[in-house]
Write a protein that holds these residues in place. Sequence first.
Motif, PDB file in Angstrom:
ATOM      1  N   LEU A 438       0.808  -1.228   0.000  1.00  0.00           N
ATOM      2  CA  LEU A 438       0.000   0.000   0.000  1.00  0.00           C
ATOM      3  C   LEU A 438       0.834   1.267   0.000  1.00  0.00           C
ATOM      4  N   GLY A 439       2.039   1.167   0.537  1.00  0.00           N
ATOM      5  CA  GLY A 439       2.811   2.372   0.821  1.00  0.00           C
ATOM      6  C   GLY A 439       2.509   2.818   2.237  1.00  0.00           C
ATOM      7  N   SER A 440       3.474   3.433   2.906  1.00  0.00           N
ATOM      8  CA  SER A 440       3.317   3.785   4.314  1.00  0.00           C
ATOM      9  C   SER A 440       2.146   4.726   4.563  1.00  0.00           C
ATOM     10  N   LYS A 441       1.914   5.663   3.643  1.00  0.00           N
ATOM     11  CA  LYS A 441       0.862   6.653   3.861  1.00  0.00           C
ATOM     12  C   LYS A 441      -0.514   6.005   3.955  1.00  0.00           C
ATOM     13  N   LYS A 442      -0.857   5.153   2.994  1.00  0.00           N
ATOM     14  CA  LYS A 442      -2.162   4.495   3.015  1.00  0.00           C
ATOM     15  C   LYS A 442      -2.248   3.471   4.140  1.00  0.00           C
ATOM     16  N   PHE A 443      -1.140   2.766   4.390  1.00  0.00           N
ATOM     17  CA  PHE A 443      -1.121   1.768   5.457  1.00  0.00           C
ATOM     18  C   PHE A 443      -1.440   2.413   6.799  1.00  0.00           C
ATOM     19  N   LYS A 449      -7.606   5.255  11.030  1.00  0.00           N
ATOM     20  CA  LYS A 449      -9.066   5.191  10.943  1.00  0.00           C
ATOM     21  C   LYS A 449      -9.601   4.094  11.869  1.00  0.00           C
ATOM     22  N   TYR A 450      -8.932   2.954  11.897  1.00  0.00           N
ATOM     23  CA  TYR A 450      -9.305   1.850  12.790  1.00  0.00           C
ATOM     24  C   TYR A 450      -9.271   2.314  14.239  1.00  0.00           C
ATOM     25  N   TYR A 451      -8.227   3.053  14.612  1.00  0.00           N
ATOM     26  CA  TYR A 451      -8.092   3.556  15.975  1.00  0.00           C
ATOM     27  C   TYR A 451      -9.210   4.548  16.300  1.00  0.00           C
ATOM     28  N   ALA A 452      -9.451   5.506  15.418  1.00  0.00           N
ATOM     29  CA  ALA A 452     -10.454   6.541  15.667  1.00  0.00           C
ATOM     30  C   ALA A 452     -11.866   5.959  15.741  1.00  0.00           C
ATOM     31  N   MET A 460     -13.352  -6.192  16.178  1.00  0.00           N
ATOM     32  CA  MET A 460     -13.199  -7.509  15.579  1.00  0.00           C
ATOM     33  C   MET A 460     -12.341  -7.362  14.325  1.00  0.00           C
ATOM     34  N   PRO A 461     -11.856  -8.466  13.741  1.00  0.00           N
ATOM     35  CA  PRO A 461     -11.113  -8.345  12.489  1.00  0.00           C
ATOM     36  C   PRO A 461     -11.858  -7.560  11.419  1.00  0.00           C
ATOM     37  N   ALA A 462     -13.187  -7.709  11.386  1.00  0.00           N
ATOM     38  CA  ALA A 462     -13.980  -6.996  10.382  1.00  0.00           C
ATOM     39  C   ALA A 462     -13.869  -5.480  10.524  1.00  0.00           C
ATOM     40  N   HIS A 463     -13.624  -5.001  11.732  1.00  0.00           N
ATOM     41  CA  HIS A 463     -13.485  -3.563  11.926  1.00  0.00           C
ATOM     42  C   HIS A 463     -12.182  -3.050  11.322  1.00  0.00           C
ATOM     43  N   LEU A 464     -11.124  -3.840  11.411  1.00  0.00           N
ATOM     44  CA  LEU A 464      -9.861  -3.440  10.780  1.00  0.00           C
ATOM     45  C   LEU A 464      -9.999  -3.456   9.264  1.00  0.00           C
ATOM     46  N   VAL A 465     -10.600  -4.517   8.732  1.00  0.00           N
ATOM     47  CA  VAL A 465     -10.833  -4.602   7.294  1.00  0.00           C
ATOM     48  C   VAL A 465     -11.732  -3.454   6.841  1.00  0.00           C
ATOM     49  N   ALA A 467     -12.096  -0.511   8.182  1.00  0.00           N
ATOM     50  CA  ALA A 467     -11.413   0.782   8.212  1.00  0.00           C
ATOM     51  C   ALA A 467     -10.670   1.032   6.906  1.00  0.00           C
ATOM     52  N   TYR A 468     -10.002  -0.008   6.399  1.00  0.00           N
ATOM     53  CA  TYR A 468      -9.315   0.138   5.111  1.00  0.00           C
ATOM     54  C   TYR A 468     -10.319   0.265   3.973  1.00  0.00           C
TER      55      TYR A 468
END
Length: 489
Positions: A438-443, A449-452, A460-465, A467-468
Amino acid sequence: MKKAVLFLLPIFLFASCFFAGCGCAKKEKERTRYEINAEYKPSDSTLTGTVKVDFYNAYDTEFTCLQFQLYPNAYRKGALLSPIGYDVALESYYAGESYGEIGISSALGASGFEVGGADKNLLFVYLEKPLAPEKRVTVDIGFSTRLAKVNHRLGITKTSVNFAGAFPMLCGYTQGGFYECVPSDVGDAYYADAAEYTLHLTTPKEYTLVSGGRVLEERTLESKKRYTVSAMNARDLAFCMAKDYAFLQEKTGKTTVEYAYYQVRNSQEIIALAEKAVAFYSSVFGEYPYDVLRLAQTSLTHGQADGSGLCMIPEKWTAQGELAGETAFELAKLIAGEWWYSAVGANRMEHPWLVDGLSAYSAALFFGKHDGYGMTKQEIIEKARAEYNAFREGYQKALGWVDTRMSRQLSSFLNTYEYENVVEHKSVVMFAELEKALGSKKFLSGLRKYYAENLFENAMPAHLVGAYERIGLDLHGFFDGYVNGKGTF
C-alpha cells in the motif's frame, strides 16, 4: 470513488466465519461504573472490600444475570487451569508452594449469586428483575482476595505486590451475551468493555501505590495510607505497590509518562524510550487517550502485564548492560498495547493478533524511526519471517501438521513458542507485506481510521478490514488469507 483491490498476494474468497460477529456494543457515552472500597492487609495477604457495580445495559439484550470474571481463582489450590506455565512455575513460585483465591460474601441488590464457569472463574449475579436495554442496575459485591506468593501480575512478588484482576470484573460482551475468559498460560486471557472506575484503597503506610488512572487523593493516617483513584474509559484498573519506589517523569504532548522503579540501572533509558514511544504512537495512530501512562518495575518471571494506563515491567529488563535489542523491543511492544488493548479493545481469547500482533508491528515501526537500539525495522521483519518459517517447518516435520491460523482460541496453542510465532511473528510479516503493497501513507491511514472508529470499543477483524475499506481499499482476501492460515511468504 472506485475501490482499489490488492493484488500483491493471491486473493482468497471471503470467509463468512472470519468476518462474522461484527455486532458490538452501541457507541453510547454512558458506561458501567465501578466503585471499589478495599484494604490490603499484608498480615494475611488479603485485599478485602466491596465492589459497587452500576451496570449500564448498552446492548440490545435484556439481562437477568450479570457475569463477572474471578481471575484470582486461577491461583487457588486444585485449580485445573493455571496462568503460569510448568516451565516457569518453579521460578515464579519463589517461596515454594503458595496459593491464592477470591471469596464472595454477598451481592446486595441481587436475588442471589453463585460461582461457576470452566474452573470456578465466573461469578453469576442474578438480578431481581430483568434489565432492559439503556437501563441501569446497581449491585454491591463483597469480596476477599488472598494473594499467592508468586512473581506474576496478581500476587506478592519478591519486590512488590501486584493487583491485576484482583476484584470481580464484568465479562466482556460479545454478540449474544457475556464472554467467559478461561485461564491460560499462553497469551493474555483478558477481555473487557471500557468502564469508569473509582478506587478507595487503604494500605500500610510504608507502601507506595502505582496505578492506572488519576490519583485524586493520598492521605497518610497514623499507620496507614488512603488513596482515591479515578480511571475513565478503562478496560481495567490494575495497580501495584512497593516499599521503596522512586519516580521519574517525562511529558509528551498532553501525556505524563511516569516510571516507578527500585533499581536505578537503566531507569533513565527506560523512561526515555517510553516517552519516545508514546510520542511516536500518538503521532502515527492517534493521540494517547489517558493523561498519564505509568510504568512500574516489578518481579515478573512470566512475561509482562499491560493495563489501562499502567504497564508492569519485569525487573530482569534492568539487569542487562543497556536497553537495546530484545528488551527494548519488548518495552516498545508493551507500550503499543496501550493503543491496541486499552484504547481499542479486542477479544484476546479469540483474536489475539489484533492486540499482540499489531503491537509487535507497531514496535517495528517505532524502531524504523529511532536509531541507537541495536536493530532496524527491516531486521525485525526479517527475523520474524525467519523464525516463523523455522517454526512452521519444524512443526510440520515433527508433528506432521501445523496450525497457522491467527484467529483461534488460546487453548488451541500448544505452548508460548507456537503462540509467539503464529500471533506475533506472522503478524509482523503480514503487516510488513501490507505496508509494502500500500505504501506507508495508506497503510498508516487505515490504522488511524481503525483507531479513531473503535476508540474505547471492542473491535473484531472486520473492523480493521472495514477501516481500510472506508479509505477505498478492499483487503478482505488479504487478511483472510493470512489470518486463516492460507497466506504464504
